[in-house]
Design a protein around this motif. Structure first.
Motif, PDB file in Angstrom:
ATOM      1  N   ILE A   5      26.859 -47.737  -1.826  1.00  0.00           N
ATOM      2  CA  ILE A   5      26.553 -47.633  -3.244  1.00  0.00           C
ATOM      3  C   ILE A   5      27.866 -47.755  -4.012  1.00  0.00           C
ATOM      4  O   ILE A   5      28.807 -47.007  -3.749  1.00  0.00           O
ATOM      5  N   LEU A   6      27.915 -48.698  -4.928  1.00  0.00           N
ATOM      6  CA  LEU A   6      29.128 -48.958  -5.698  1.00  0.00           C
ATOM      7  C   LEU A   6      28.905 -48.632  -7.164  1.00  0.00           C
ATOM      8  O   LEU A   6      27.833 -48.864  -7.699  1.00  0.00           O
ATOM      9  N   GLU A   7      29.939 -48.138  -7.778  1.00  0.00           N
ATOM     10  CA  GLU A   7      29.925 -47.968  -9.221  1.00  0.00           C
ATOM     11  C   GLU A   7      30.939 -48.966  -9.774  1.00  0.00           C
ATOM     12  O   GLU A   7      32.126 -48.866  -9.478  1.00  0.00           O
ATOM     13  N   ILE A   8      30.437 -49.940 -10.541  1.00  0.00           N
ATOM     14  CA  ILE A   8      31.333 -50.945 -11.098  1.00  0.00           C
ATOM     15  C   ILE A   8      31.063 -51.075 -12.592  1.00  0.00           C
ATOM     16  O   ILE A   8      29.987 -50.735 -13.080  1.00  0.00           O
ATOM     17  N   GLU A   9      32.056 -51.583 -13.283  1.00  0.00           N
ATOM     18  CA  GLU A   9      31.924 -51.781 -14.719  1.00  0.00           C
ATOM     19  C   GLU A   9      30.869 -52.842 -15.001  1.00  0.00           C
ATOM     20  O   GLU A   9      30.705 -53.796 -14.232  1.00  0.00           O
ATOM     21  N   THR A  10      30.176 -52.667 -16.100  1.00  0.00           N
ATOM     22  CA  THR A  10      29.098 -53.581 -16.476  1.00  0.00           C
ATOM     23  C   THR A  10      29.591 -55.023 -16.581  1.00  0.00           C
ATOM     24  O   THR A  10      28.937 -55.940 -16.088  1.00  0.00           O
ATOM     25  N   ASP A  11      30.761 -55.226 -17.181  1.00  0.00           N
ATOM     26  CA  ASP A  11      31.294 -56.584 -17.330  1.00  0.00           C
ATOM     27  C   ASP A  11      31.568 -57.219 -15.969  1.00  0.00           C
ATOM     28  O   ASP A  11      31.280 -58.397 -15.757  1.00  0.00           O
ATOM     29  N   LEU A  12      32.132 -56.448 -15.049  1.00  0.00           N
ATOM     30  CA  LEU A  12      32.413 -56.988 -13.721  1.00  0.00           C
ATOM     31  C   LEU A  12      31.123 -57.308 -12.978  1.00  0.00           C
ATOM     32  O   LEU A  12      31.028 -58.321 -12.281  1.00  0.00           O
ATOM     33  N   TYR A  13      30.115 -56.461 -13.155  1.00  0.00           N
ATOM     34  CA  TYR A  13      28.819 -56.707 -12.531  1.00  0.00           C
ATOM     35  C   TYR A  13      28.214 -58.009 -13.054  1.00  0.00           C
ATOM     36  O   TYR A  13      27.716 -58.839 -12.285  1.00  0.00           O
ATOM     37  N   ARG A  14      28.293 -58.200 -14.350  1.00  0.00           N
ATOM     38  CA  ARG A  14      27.763 -59.434 -14.949  1.00  0.00           C
ATOM     39  C   ARG A  14      28.525 -60.658 -14.442  1.00  0.00           C
ATOM     40  O   ARG A  14      27.928 -61.702 -14.198  1.00  0.00           O
ATOM     41  N   MET A  15      29.831 -60.522 -14.289  1.00  0.00           N
ATOM     42  CA  MET A  15      30.627 -61.639 -13.772  1.00  0.00           C
ATOM     43  C   MET A  15      30.219 -61.975 -12.336  1.00  0.00           C
ATOM     44  O   MET A  15      30.127 -63.156 -11.966  1.00  0.00           O
ATOM     45  N   SER A  42      38.829 -62.107  -5.865  1.00  0.00           N
ATOM     46  CA  SER A  42      39.128 -61.403  -7.102  1.00  0.00           C
ATOM     47  C   SER A  42      39.985 -60.180  -6.805  1.00  0.00           C
ATOM     48  O   SER A  42      39.871 -59.567  -5.745  1.00  0.00           O
ATOM     49  N   ARG A  43      40.830 -59.824  -7.746  1.00  0.00           N
ATOM     50  CA  ARG A  43      41.664 -58.629  -7.587  1.00  0.00           C
ATOM     51  C   ARG A  43      40.791 -57.386  -7.486  1.00  0.00           C
ATOM     52  O   ARG A  43      41.103 -56.458  -6.764  1.00  0.00           O
ATOM     53  N   TYR A  44      39.701 -57.392  -8.227  1.00  0.00           N
ATOM     54  CA  TYR A  44      38.787 -56.248  -8.185  1.00  0.00           C
ATOM     55  C   TYR A  44      38.213 -56.071  -6.778  1.00  0.00           C
ATOM     56  O   TYR A  44      38.175 -54.967  -6.251  1.00  0.00           O
ATOM     57  N   MET A  45      37.757 -57.160  -6.176  1.00  0.00           N
ATOM     58  CA  MET A  45      37.180 -57.071  -4.837  1.00  0.00           C
ATOM     59  C   MET A  45      38.254 -56.700  -3.817  1.00  0.00           C
ATOM     60  O   MET A  45      37.987 -55.968  -2.864  1.00  0.00           O
ATOM     61  N   GLU A  46      39.472 -57.168  -4.008  1.00  0.00           N
ATOM     62  CA  GLU A  46      40.581 -56.787  -3.127  1.00  0.00           C
ATOM     63  C   GLU A  46      40.822 -55.283  -3.203  1.00  0.00           C
ATOM     64  O   GLU A  46      40.996 -54.616  -2.188  1.00  0.00           O
ATOM     65  N   ALA A  47      40.840 -54.749  -4.420  1.00  0.00           N
ATOM     66  CA  ALA A  47      41.058 -53.314  -4.604  1.00  0.00           C
ATOM     67  C   ALA A  47      39.904 -52.513  -4.016  1.00  0.00           C
ATOM     68  O   ALA A  47      40.106 -51.478  -3.379  1.00  0.00           O
ATOM     69  N   LEU A  48      38.688 -52.999  -4.204  1.00  0.00           N
ATOM     70  CA  LEU A  48      37.517 -52.334  -3.645  1.00  0.00           C
ATOM     71  C   LEU A  48      37.598 -52.305  -2.123  1.00  0.00           C
ATOM     72  O   LEU A  48      37.370 -51.270  -1.495  1.00  0.00           O
ATOM     73  N   LEU A  49      37.947 -53.423  -1.523  1.00  0.00           N
ATOM     74  CA  LEU A  49      38.066 -53.490  -0.075  1.00  0.00           C
ATOM     75  C   LEU A  49      39.150 -52.540   0.423  1.00  0.00           C
ATOM     76  O   LEU A  49      38.953 -51.821   1.408  1.00  0.00           O
ATOM     77  N   ALA A  50      40.282 -52.481  -0.255  1.00  0.00           N
ATOM     78  CA  ALA A  50      41.356 -51.558   0.134  1.00  0.00           C
ATOM     79  C   ALA A  50      40.893 -50.111   0.043  1.00  0.00           C
ATOM     80  O   ALA A  50      41.193 -49.292   0.927  1.00  0.00           O
ATOM     81  N   GLU A  51      40.138 -49.799  -1.005  1.00  0.00           N
ATOM     82  CA  GLU A  51      39.629 -48.440  -1.168  1.00  0.00           C
ATOM     83  C   GLU A  51      38.642 -48.087  -0.057  1.00  0.00           C
ATOM     84  O   GLU A  51      38.676 -46.993   0.500  1.00  0.00           O
ATOM     85  N   LEU A  52      37.766 -49.021   0.272  1.00  0.00           N
ATOM     86  CA  LEU A  52      36.804 -48.776   1.352  1.00  0.00           C
ATOM     87  C   LEU A  52      37.513 -48.566   2.686  1.00  0.00           C
ATOM     88  O   LEU A  52      37.139 -47.691   3.473  1.00  0.00           O
ATOM     89  N   ARG A  53      38.537 -49.359   2.939  1.00  0.00           N
ATOM     90  CA  ARG A  53      39.296 -49.204   4.189  1.00  0.00           C
ATOM     91  C   ARG A  53      40.020 -47.865   4.233  1.00  0.00           C
ATOM     92  O   ARG A  53      40.067 -47.202   5.271  1.00  0.00           O
ATOM     93  N   ALA A  54      40.589 -47.447   3.115  1.00  0.00           N
ATOM     94  CA  ALA A  54      41.286 -46.159   3.059  1.00  0.00           C
ATOM     95  C   ALA A  54      40.306 -45.005   3.277  1.00  0.00           C
ATOM     96  O   ALA A  54      40.616 -44.055   4.009  1.00  0.00           O
ATOM     97  N   ASP A  55      39.133 -45.095   2.663  1.00  0.00           N
ATOM     98  CA  ASP A  55      38.112 -44.064   2.861  1.00  0.00           C
ATOM     99  C   ASP A  55      37.692 -43.993   4.325  1.00  0.00           C
ATOM    100  O   ASP A  55      37.530 -42.909   4.881  1.00  0.00           O
TER     101      ASP A  55
END
Length: 64
Positions: A5-15, A42-55
């Motif tokens: 389950i992800l929480e993302i900004e509305t603009d990023l979701y629309r993109m 995308s930088r956003y997806m890179e950051a998300l992936l890094a966060e998931l790996r850290a978790d």
């Protein structure tokens, strides 16, 4: 299958939705494509992936 389950900004979701339509993919397939290193990561997806790996690393460390 694990559920994410992800929480993302509305603009990023629309993109992401627009990119999925443009690439004629489902939203899930578009996210997977980006995470696997599609044409443009995308930088956003890179950051998300890094966060998931850290978790995941933190959970493994807590288990021993």
């Amino acid at each position: 299958m694990p559920r994410l389950i992800l929480e993302i900004e509305t603009d990023l979701y629309r993109m992401l939705q627009q990119a999925a339509r443009t690439n004629q993919l489902s939203l899930q397939d578009e996210c997977t494509r980006r995470l696997e290193g599609g044409v443009r990561r995308s930088r956003y997806m890179e950051a998300l992936l890094a966060e998931l790996r850290a978790d995941d690393a933190q959970r493994r460390a807590e288990r021993g």
